[in-house]
Design an enzyme around this catalytic site. Structure first.
Site, PDB file in Angstrom:
ATOM      1  N   ASN A 188      37.414  51.593  51.885  1.00  6.96           N
ATOM      2  CA  ASN A 188      37.475  50.134  51.951  1.00  6.96           C
ATOM      3  C   ASN A 188      38.190  49.771  53.247  1.00  6.96           C
ATOM      4  O   ASN A 188      39.406  49.917  53.349  1.00  6.96           O
ATOM      5  CB  ASN A 188      38.241  49.589  50.737  1.00  6.96           C
ATOM      6  CG  ASN A 188      38.555  48.115  50.869  1.00  6.96           C
ATOM      7  OD1 ASN A 188      37.914  47.408  51.655  1.00  6.96           O
ATOM      8  ND2 ASN A 188      39.534  47.631  50.127  1.00  6.96           N
ATOM      9  N   LYS A 215      38.775  46.977  54.486  1.00  5.87           N
ATOM     10  CA  LYS A 215      39.443  45.666  54.454  1.00  5.87           C
ATOM     11  C   LYS A 215      38.968  44.835  55.664  1.00  5.87           C
ATOM     12  O   LYS A 215      37.808  44.960  56.045  1.00  5.87           O
ATOM     13  CB  LYS A 215      40.959  45.836  54.427  1.00  5.87           C
ATOM     14  CG  LYS A 215      41.419  46.826  53.342  1.00  5.87           C
ATOM     15  CD  LYS A 215      42.900  46.828  53.165  1.00  5.87           C
ATOM     16  CE  LYS A 215      43.312  47.945  52.225  1.00  5.87           C
ATOM     17  NZ  LYS A 215      44.302  47.556  51.263  1.00  5.87           N
ATOM     18  N   HIS A 225      38.434  43.379  43.685  1.00  2.00           N
ATOM     19  CA  HIS A 225      39.576  44.017  44.361  1.00  2.00           C
ATOM     20  C   HIS A 225      40.810  43.120  44.200  1.00  2.00           C
ATOM     21  O   HIS A 225      40.696  41.892  44.238  1.00  2.00           O
ATOM     22  CB  HIS A 225      39.251  44.234  45.846  1.00  2.00           C
ATOM     23  CG  HIS A 225      40.250  45.111  46.523  1.00  2.00           C
ATOM     24  ND1 HIS A 225      41.471  44.643  46.949  1.00  2.00           N
ATOM     25  CD2 HIS A 225      40.222  46.433  46.819  1.00  2.00           C
ATOM     26  CE1 HIS A 225      42.150  45.650  47.483  1.00  2.00           C
ATOM     27  NE2 HIS A 225      41.416  46.745  47.420  1.00  2.00           N
ATOM     28  N   GLU A 284      43.042  50.786  40.393  1.00  2.00           N
ATOM     29  CA  GLU A 284      43.906  50.554  41.546  1.00  2.00           C
ATOM     30  C   GLU A 284      45.157  49.794  41.101  1.00  2.00           C
ATOM     31  O   GLU A 284      45.151  48.548  41.042  1.00  2.00           O
ATOM     32  CB  GLU A 284      43.163  49.734  42.603  1.00  2.00           C
ATOM     33  CG  GLU A 284      41.987  50.460  43.212  1.00  2.00           C
ATOM     34  CD  GLU A 284      41.816  50.097  44.686  1.00  2.00           C
ATOM     35  OE1 GLU A 284      41.689  51.019  45.484  1.00  2.00           O
ATOM     36  OE2 GLU A 284      41.840  48.898  45.025  1.00  2.00           O
ATOM     37  N   GLY A 291      48.294  49.479  49.485  1.00  2.00           N
ATOM     38  CA  GLY A 291      48.615  48.845  50.761  1.00  2.00           C
ATOM     39  C   GLY A 291      49.986  49.207  51.305  1.00  2.00           C
ATOM     40  O   GLY A 291      50.749  49.959  50.690  1.00  2.00           O
ATOM     41  N   SER A 294      47.109  53.923  48.146  1.00  2.00           N
ATOM     42  CA  SER A 294      47.883  54.793  49.047  1.00  2.00           C
ATOM     43  C   SER A 294      47.414  56.250  49.039  1.00  2.00           C
ATOM     44  O   SER A 294      48.224  57.174  49.155  1.00  2.00           O
ATOM     45  CB  SER A 294      49.375  54.719  48.719  1.00  2.00           C
ATOM     46  OG  SER A 294      49.840  53.400  48.852  1.00  2.00           O
TER      47      SER A 294
HETATM   48  C1  PEP Z   1      42.403  49.484  48.755  1.00  2.00           C
HETATM   49  O1  PEP Z   1      42.416  48.594  49.598  1.00  2.00           O
HETATM   50  O2  PEP Z   1      41.521  49.514  47.895  1.00  2.00           O
HETATM   51  C2  PEP Z   1      43.449  50.510  48.802  1.00  2.00           C
HETATM   52  C3  PEP Z   1      43.503  51.411  47.864  1.00  2.00           C
HETATM   53  O3  PEP Z   1      44.319  50.441  49.862  1.00  2.00           O
HETATM   54  P1  PEP Z   1      45.330  51.587  50.368  1.00  2.00           P
HETATM   55  O4  PEP Z   1      44.617  52.909  50.263  1.00  2.00           O
HETATM   56  O5  PEP Z   1      45.641  51.204  51.765  1.00  2.00           O
HETATM   57  O6  PEP Z   1      46.527  51.536  49.462  1.00  2.00           O
END
Ligand code: PEP
Length: 253
Positions: free
Chosen positions: A8, A10, A95, A165, A171, A212
């Site tokens: 993803n 973003k 999300h 998630e 993030g 993460s």
């Molecule tokens: C996400 O945006 O779905 C996500 C899991 O972000 P990150 O891996 O940066 O925590």
């Protein structure tokens, strides 16, 4: 089953040129891996351009969001059907960053139904803001799933992926990373929620972990949490790191 690894991106990177460079670098690694299905979900505006760079099936393109109506007076929106028409194969729905912008369970539900109808594979994101000692978060996650997939037919389940998630682990402001046990607990819950609704066929719906994930912890989630893949945010923007995650996933049979 192949591991499903979804990046993803973003709202990055800032230019189409950079997006193409990253995609080509990821494709170089991903196209060699027979045990991994890689999906890159760039910002919407890059989807059709990156789709032109797709060769074969090992790495494909998805989107991070879309609108549920097919077409109409919805200024600024892009429909799920439009995404399918430019060759996107996956769409992330619900999300937490979209829910934080005001996306309700009802809207998520409409998007799930429309995504499946449009022939896309819907990656439904669920997860709690924080964990309470009484385990109420388990009920919360289960309810999120039930409300989002209500009305999805059993035969349409092959177009559904559930991504767990936990918001507290996503993030750069993550409180702390989730453990593989945290993810295991919820992957079992997700499976049970689906099987309670649809019967044992639902056990084949892929469950992903996201939050993460990096090159160091990817293998642990994949090996110990009974997940079928990963939803990777920040780390998917660095082709070297994402490539390492893909290579780790490929080793797991
Ligand atoms: C996400 O945006 O779905 C996500 C899991 O972000 P990150 O891996 O940066 O925590």
């Amino acid at each position: 089953m192949k591991k499903l690894i979804i990046g993803n991106w973003k709202m990055y990177p800032a230019s189409l040129k950079e997006a193409k460079t990253k995609f080509v670098a990821i494709k170089k690694t991903a196209s060699k891996l027979s045990n991994v299905q890689t999906v890159v979900c760039p910002p919407l505006v890059y989807v059709s351009e990156l789709k032109k760079l797709v060769t074969g099936h090992r790495v494909v393109v998805g989107a991070q969001n879309a609108w549920f109506e097919k077409e109409g007076a919805f200024t600024g929106e892009v429909s799920l059907a439009m995404l399918a028409s430019v060759g996107a194969q996956y769409v992330i729905v619900g999300h937490s960053e979209r829910r934080a912008l005001g996306e309700t369970d009802e809207l998520v539900h409409k998007k799930v139904l429309a995504g499946v109808k449009a022939g896309l594979t819907v990656v439904l994101c669920v997860g709690e803001r924080e964990r309470d000692p009484d385990g109420e978060y388990m009920k919360f996650i289960s309810e999120q799933i039930k409300s989002a997939i209500h009305g999805v037919q059993k035969k349409e389940l092959k177009k559904v992926v559930i991504a767990y998630e936990p918001i507290w682990a996503i993030g750069k402001n993550a409180v702390h990373p989730a453990s593989s046990d945290d993810a295991l607990e919820v992957s079992i819950l997700v499976k049970k929620t689906l099987v309670d609704i649809y019967g044992k066929d639902a056990a084949s719906v892929p469950i992903l972990y996201g939050g993460s994930v990096d090159a160091k912890n990817a293998w642990e989630f994949l090996l110990k949490s009974q997940v079928d893949g990963l939803l990777v945010g920040r780390a998917s923007l660095d082709p070297k790191v994402f490539g390492e995650i893909l290579n780790e996933a490929d080793k797991i049979k």
